[in-house]
Design an enzyme around this catalytic site. Structure first.
Site, PDB file in Angstrom:
ATOM      1  N   LYS A 275      82.069 112.080 122.137  1.00  0.00           N
ATOM      2  CA  LYS A 275      82.915 111.023 121.575  1.00  0.00           C
ATOM      3  C   LYS A 275      82.417 109.663 122.063  1.00  0.00           C
ATOM      4  CE  LYS A 275      87.874 109.869 121.222  1.00  0.00           C
ATOM      5  NZ  LYS A 275      89.239 110.288 121.613  1.00  0.00           N
TER       6      LYS A 275
ATOM      7  N   SER B 100      92.449 111.056 117.942  1.00  0.00           N
ATOM      8  CA  SER B 100      91.409 110.090 117.681  1.00  0.00           C
ATOM      9  C   SER B 100      89.991 110.657 117.763  1.00  0.00           C
ATOM     10  CB  SER B 100      91.542 108.926 118.678  1.00  0.00           C
ATOM     11  OG  SER B 100      91.366 109.377 120.011  1.00  0.00           O
TER      12      SER B 100
ATOM     13  N   SER C  56      94.512 113.838 121.150  1.00  0.00           N
ATOM     14  CA  SER C  56      93.268 113.523 120.432  1.00  0.00           C
ATOM     15  C   SER C  56      92.256 114.644 120.342  1.00  0.00           C
ATOM     16  CB  SER C  56      92.602 112.307 121.056  1.00  0.00           C
ATOM     17  OG  SER C  56      93.208 111.154 120.549  1.00  0.00           O
TER      18      SER C  56
HETATM   19  N1  GLN Z   1      97.650 109.765 118.490  1.00  0.00           N
HETATM   20  C1  GLN Z   1      97.975 109.423 119.845  1.00  0.00           C
HETATM   21  C2  GLN Z   1      97.978 107.949 120.011  1.00  0.00           C
HETATM   22  O1  GLN Z   1      97.671 107.277 119.091  1.00  0.00           O
HETATM   23  C3  GLN Z   1      97.018 110.091 120.783  1.00  0.00           C
HETATM   24  C4  GLN Z   1      95.677 109.505 120.772  1.00  0.00           C
HETATM   25  C5  GLN Z   1      94.798 110.026 121.861  1.00  0.00           C
HETATM   26  O2  GLN Z   1      95.007 111.109 122.422  1.00  0.00           O
HETATM   27  N2  GLN Z   1      93.801 109.233 122.206  1.00  0.00           N
HETATM   28  O3  GLN Z   1      98.282 107.431 121.027  1.00  0.00           O
END
Ligand code: GLN
Length: 476
Positions: free
Chosen positions: A80, A155, A179
């Site tokens: 990532k 994400s 994510s």
């Molecule tokens: N969707 C969650 C957020 O927007 C988790 C995102 C993540 O784990 N980076 O905070």
């Protein structure tokens, strides 16, 4: 022909060890998959094919000289774009870091590199981890390989999509509130959110420091254990990291483990309004399967769950507003020509952050500000303590908790454009876990047409082995 779309790490290990394929051939097959899929999927921000092939041929030579093939040795993967890589552009999915080339390596990258894994490139993500769909990236949306009209989750959506189409045999994502689990659920994969601190965060671009975790996205549970054996454990550069004995793979393959039966808690609150009835059915069938395997299914309640999303976002956005302060256009990242500092920082941050990140910085600055912190940030921390107590009590009654990972099937791209709140609610089942620090994994529970549905297994601190074991029993 190597079918990298279905090939697991475990299978690739055997093929490499038996000289059925060379590491260069394997790496080239992944590169071919990336080249033929990227125009449609957009999973990668940066590719590192030359470096990958160079390393692959070095590994072939080592294998010829008798080097043992185990773990991630010779296995192509993606990372990532939230992890810094020395000399390789690292963007965090943002414009503000669009041309940022780090001067050091993240711990997770270093460990994998030293273990012989082959980096194919850096994957697309919601900018700074802000999102559940990979629609909030400066580099465009990533599409779900199972149905390209839909999102891959986020994400770490680039990571999920890449593994799903064969652009590497695994990926390293980052999970702050779901994510890794959301892309795993939406792309038919396994996603791991380890115990807080089990994998070093050194060199990961922080979203919310007290939630952020580093973990793999793989095709199978077995593969997830192989990667965890390499990346878990104490790191002097991350004071929050913890020890680990790194025998995850060994544990799930022991006869004792295979015959082990668990008390599985099913929380009522995760099956109420908001869940797609078809998704619910798939999860209920999975629960039945566990019952047939001889596990005890126990109905439980997690009543504070209804406050979890609110507490998660208040704390998470407070932390992100603070973490992103360092991006001021002066030390590194986007720069603009202006007469004075105030104008520079304003322009850099206005242009460099996505609307979603700006929304989050505004909210987080507000919830932390004098006069409001008691009402929001401090109160959310109290809710966090209640959430911890609640899970601790639940784990006195059951060994592992089973829930759906996502309440819905992957949304169609653009579906939530006018309603950011709806997107925030989409990961209600995953984001209640990170404030507590406990581990959770998502694995495929079944499918609806071409789409996959993930189930989430949640356990007490450092219970990864048991989670993998229970997941493995379902997969086999
Ligand atoms: N969707 C969650 C957020 O927007 C988790 C995102 C993540 O784990 N980076 O905070």
């Amino acid at each position: 022909m190597i079918d990298v779309k279905t090939l697991t790490i475990q299978e690739a290990n055997q093929m490499l060890a038996n000289n059925e394929i060379t590491c260069v051939e394997l790496t080239q097959a992944c590169i071919d998959a990336i080249e033929s899929n990227e125009s449609e999927i957009n999973a990668f921000v940066t590719t590192t094919f030359d470096l990958a092939l160079e390393k692959a041929s070095k590994i072939d030579q080592e294998i010829a000289e008798g080097h043992e093939v185990t773990g991630v040795y010779g296995i192509p993967y993606s990372l990532k774009d939230a992890y810094v890589t020395k000399g390789i552009k690292t963007t965090a999915g943002s414009k503000i870091l669009e041309n940022y080339v780090p001067a050091y390596d993240a711990a997770v990258y270093k460990k994998l590199d030293e273990a012989g894994a082959i980096l194919l490139g850096k994957t697309n993500m919601d900018s700074f981890g802000h999102g559940s769909s990979t629609e909030n990236s400066h580099f465009g949306v990533t599409c779900n390989p199972l149905d390209t009209s839909r999102v891959p989750g986020g994400s770490s959506g680039g990571s999920g999509a890449a593994v799903a189409y064969g652009g590497g045999l695994f990926s390293i994502g980052e999970d702050t509130g779901g994510s890794n689990r959301a892309p795993a659920s939406f792309c038919g994969l396994v996603g791991v959110k380890p115990t807080y601190g089990l994998v070093s965060r050194y060199g990961s671009i922080a979203y919310a420091s007290s939630y952020d975790t580093v973990g793999p996205i793989t095709k199978t549970i077995q593969d997830a254990t192989i990667v965890m054996d390499v990346i878990a454990g104490k790191d002097d550069y991350d004071a929050t990291s913890i020890e680990s004995d790194n025998d995850y793979e060994k544990f799930i393959n022991k006869e004792d483990s295979k015959s082990k039966r668990y008390k599985i808690g099913v929380p009522e609150e995760f099956f109420q309004e908001g869940i797609d009835p078809e998704v619910k059915k798939v999860i209920e069938d999975a629960i039945e399967k566990y019952r047939e395997l001889g596990h005890e299914i126990i109905d439980i309640n997690l009543p504070y769950t209804k406050y979890a999303v609110a507490a998660y976002y208040v704390i998470g956005l407070s932390e992100t507003s603070s973490n992103l302060n360092r991006l001021d256009g002066i030390r590194y990242g986007l720069d603009v020509e202006t007469d004075n500092w105030e104008e520079k920082i304003t322009q850099v941050r206005t242009e460099g952050f996505t609307p979603e990140t700006k929304r989050r910085i505004l909210i987080g600055t507000y919830t932390l500000s004098a006069g409001f912190a008691d009402q929001y940030y401090n109160k959310a921390q109290k809710v966090r303590e209640l959430l911890k107590d609640q899970f601790q009590n639940a784990f006195e009654q059951v060994d592992i908790i089973l829930t759906p990972t996502m309440p819905v099937l992957p949304p169609v791209i653009g579906e939530h454009d006018d309603d950011p709140l709806k997107m925030w609610l989409m990961d209600a089942y995953t984001c209640s876990i990170n404030p507590v620090g406990i581990p959770a994994i998502s694995l495929p529970a079944g499918s609806i047409g071409d789409l996959s549905v993930g189930m989430q297994l949640i356990g007490p601190m450092e219970s990864e082995k048991e989670l993998f074991n229970l997941g493995m029993q379902f997969q086999s």
